[in-house]
Design a protein around this motif. Structure first.
Motif, mmCIF file in Angstrom:
data_model
loop_
_atom_site.group_PDB
_atom_site.id
_atom_site.type_symbol
_atom_site.label_atom_id
_atom_site.label_comp_id
_atom_site.label_asym_id
_atom_site.label_seq_id
_atom_site.Cartn_x
_atom_site.Cartn_y
_atom_site.Cartn_z
ATOM 1 N N LEU A 78 20.081 39.542 47.845
ATOM 2 C CA LEU A 78 20.137 40.136 49.181
ATOM 3 C C LEU A 78 21.124 41.289 49.062
ATOM 4 C CD1 LEU A 78 20.401 36.898 51.343
ATOM 5 C CD2 LEU A 78 18.434 38.434 51.181
ATOM 6 N N TYR A 79 20.737 42.453 49.575
ATOM 7 C CA TYR A 79 21.569 43.627 49.357
ATOM 8 C C TYR A 79 22.383 43.992 50.593
ATOM 9 C CZ TYR A 79 18.904 43.774 45.130
ATOM 10 O OH TYR A 79 18.343 43.425 43.935
ATOM 11 N N LYS A 80 23.489 44.671 50.347
ATOM 12 C CA LYS A 80 24.413 45.103 51.402
ATOM 13 C C LYS A 80 23.624 45.755 52.533
ATOM 14 C CE LYS A 80 28.435 48.019 52.160
ATOM 15 N NZ LYS A 80 29.430 48.880 51.537
ATOM 16 N N GLY A 81 23.988 45.364 53.750
ATOM 17 C CA GLY A 81 23.323 45.929 54.921
ATOM 18 C C GLY A 81 22.540 44.868 55.663
ATOM 19 N N PRO A 82 21.589 45.300 56.492
ATOM 20 C CA PRO A 82 20.815 44.353 57.296
ATOM 21 C C PRO A 82 20.006 43.395 56.429
ATOM 22 C CG PRO A 82 20.436 46.624 58.024
ATOM 23 C CD PRO A 82 21.212 46.687 56.749
ATOM 24 N N ILE A 83 20.012 42.121 56.808
ATOM 25 C CA ILE A 83 19.202 41.109 56.118
ATOM 26 C C ILE A 83 18.077 40.708 57.070
ATOM 27 C CG2 ILE A 83 19.135 38.791 55.143
ATOM 28 C CD1 ILE A 83 22.104 39.112 54.474
ATOM 29 N N THR A 84 16.854 40.945 56.642
ATOM 30 C CA THR A 84 15.689 40.561 57.436
ATOM 31 C C THR A 84 15.144 39.230 56.921
ATOM 32 O OG1 THR A 84 14.142 41.687 55.964
ATOM 33 C CG2 THR A 84 15.037 42.984 57.814
ATOM 34 N N LEU A 85 14.306 38.599 57.735
ATOM 35 C CA LEU A 85 13.642 37.374 57.294
ATOM 36 C C LEU A 85 12.834 37.665 56.036
ATOM 37 C CD1 LEU A 85 12.825 34.420 57.623
ATOM 38 C CD2 LEU A 85 11.027 35.187 59.207
ATOM 39 N N ASN A 86 12.208 38.820 55.973
ATOM 40 C CA ASN A 86 11.419 39.182 54.800
ATOM 41 C C ASN A 86 12.297 39.221 53.541
ATOM 42 O OD1 ASN A 86 8.646 40.031 54.029
ATOM 43 N ND2 ASN A 86 9.766 41.771 53.191
ATOM 44 N N ALA A 87 13.472 39.835 53.646
ATOM 45 C CA ALA A 87 14.384 39.897 52.492
ATOM 46 C C ALA A 87 14.836 38.496 52.097
ATOM 47 C CB ALA A 87 15.595 40.777 52.818
ATOM 48 N N LEU A 88 15.140 37.651 53.088
ATOM 49 C CA LEU A 88 15.546 36.275 52.801
ATOM 50 C C LEU A 88 14.428 35.513 52.101
ATOM 51 C CD1 LEU A 88 17.702 34.055 53.090
ATOM 52 C CD2 LEU A 88 16.678 33.489 55.297
ATOM 53 N N MET A 89 13.189 35.696 52.576
ATOM 54 C CA MET A 89 12.043 34.996 51.972
ATOM 55 C C MET A 89 11.754 35.505 50.557
ATOM 56 S SD MET A 89 11.232 32.695 54.151
ATOM 57 C CE MET A 89 9.643 32.134 53.614
ATOM 58 N N GLU A 90 12.067 36.760 50.280
ATOM 59 C CA GLU A 90 11.913 37.274 48.916
ATOM 60 C C GLU A 90 12.982 36.699 48.001
ATOM 61 O OE1 GLU A 90 11.973 41.532 49.209
ATOM 62 O OE2 GLU A 90 9.906 41.632 49.922
ATOM 63 N N ALA A 91 14.187 36.525 48.514
ATOM 64 C CA ALA A 91 15.295 36.002 47.706
ATOM 65 C C ALA A 91 15.180 34.494 47.501
ATOM 66 C CB ALA A 91 16.632 36.339 48.358
ATOM 67 N N ILE A 92 14.796 33.785 48.555
ATOM 68 C CA ILE A 92 14.682 32.318 48.524
ATOM 69 C C ILE A 92 13.282 31.976 49.075
ATOM 70 C CG2 ILE A 92 15.766 30.139 49.195
ATOM 71 C CD1 ILE A 92 18.304 31.803 49.907
ATOM 72 N N PRO A 93 12.252 32.100 48.239
ATOM 73 C CA PRO A 93 10.875 32.048 48.748
ATOM 74 C C PRO A 93 10.299 30.665 49.040
ATOM 75 C CG PRO A 93 10.855 32.421 46.401
ATOM 76 C CD PRO A 93 12.300 32.443 46.827
#
Length: 189
Positions: A78-93
């Protein structure tokens, strides 16, 4: 080789992005903001920020002494800045649920020993609330909440249902624990 800008293709891509973000708007809602990158660097060899983050959240949600997850649960940072559900699902799918179990300190040590045997493999562990060192394949200096592990004391561990019910070796240790409960709560919630 070079890429030449193409206004027609750029416009087509922008239209597709708008369609996806409109159709799946909930996937792009901002859940929070990361002050720093929460990376998965070397996650199969040592603690990684994304693993610590997830194990911390699981431990807090379960009100457990220890949070733990296999490194295979994480596929991205997860990268610095806004965390979206999509980013979370990509990181922890994976749609794992939160499991709690009561272990003796000796059983906690068994879990960590299996973790140590899995360095450089997908079943290496990410943890919270516990610290330890691995020297020559052996687990040493185990502390829970900053206090030396007592092999006779009972501890509550939070884990994913994958680690507790499926993962090779771990499922046998978890089966021997007491009061094992699958909360059915998705770890993304």
């Amino acid at each position: 080789n070079s890429i030449t800008p193409n206004a027609e293709i750029d416009a087509e891509v922008k239209t597709l992005v708008k369609q996806v973000t409109t159709t799946y708007a909930s996937r792009f809602e901002v859940l929070g903001n990361a002050a720093v990158d929460i990376t998965d660097i070397d996650i199969r060899k040592k603690e990684a920020a994304i693993g610590n983050f997830a194990a911390d959240v699981m431990r807090a949600e379960a009100k457990a002494d220890i949070g733990i997850s296999t490194s295979s649960s994480f596929l991205n940072s997860l990268y610095k800045g806004p965390i979206t559900l999509n980013a979370l699902m990509e990181a922890i799918p994976y749609k794992n649920s939160l499991v709690t179990v009561k272990f003796t300190g000796a059983q906690v040590k068994q879990v960590l020993e299996l973790c140590a045997k899995n360095i450089d493999k997908r079943l290496f562990c990410q943890v919270s609330g516990i610290s330890f060192t691995i020297a020559a394949g052996k687990v040493e200096e185990i502390k829970v909440g900053g206090v030396a592990l007592d092999e006779k004391k009972e501890y509550t561990m939070a884990a994913t249902n994958y680690q507790a019910d499926v993962a090779g070796g771990y499922k046998d240790i978890f089966a021997a624990g007491k009061e094992k409960v699958d909360t059915k709560k998705d770890i993304h919630e």
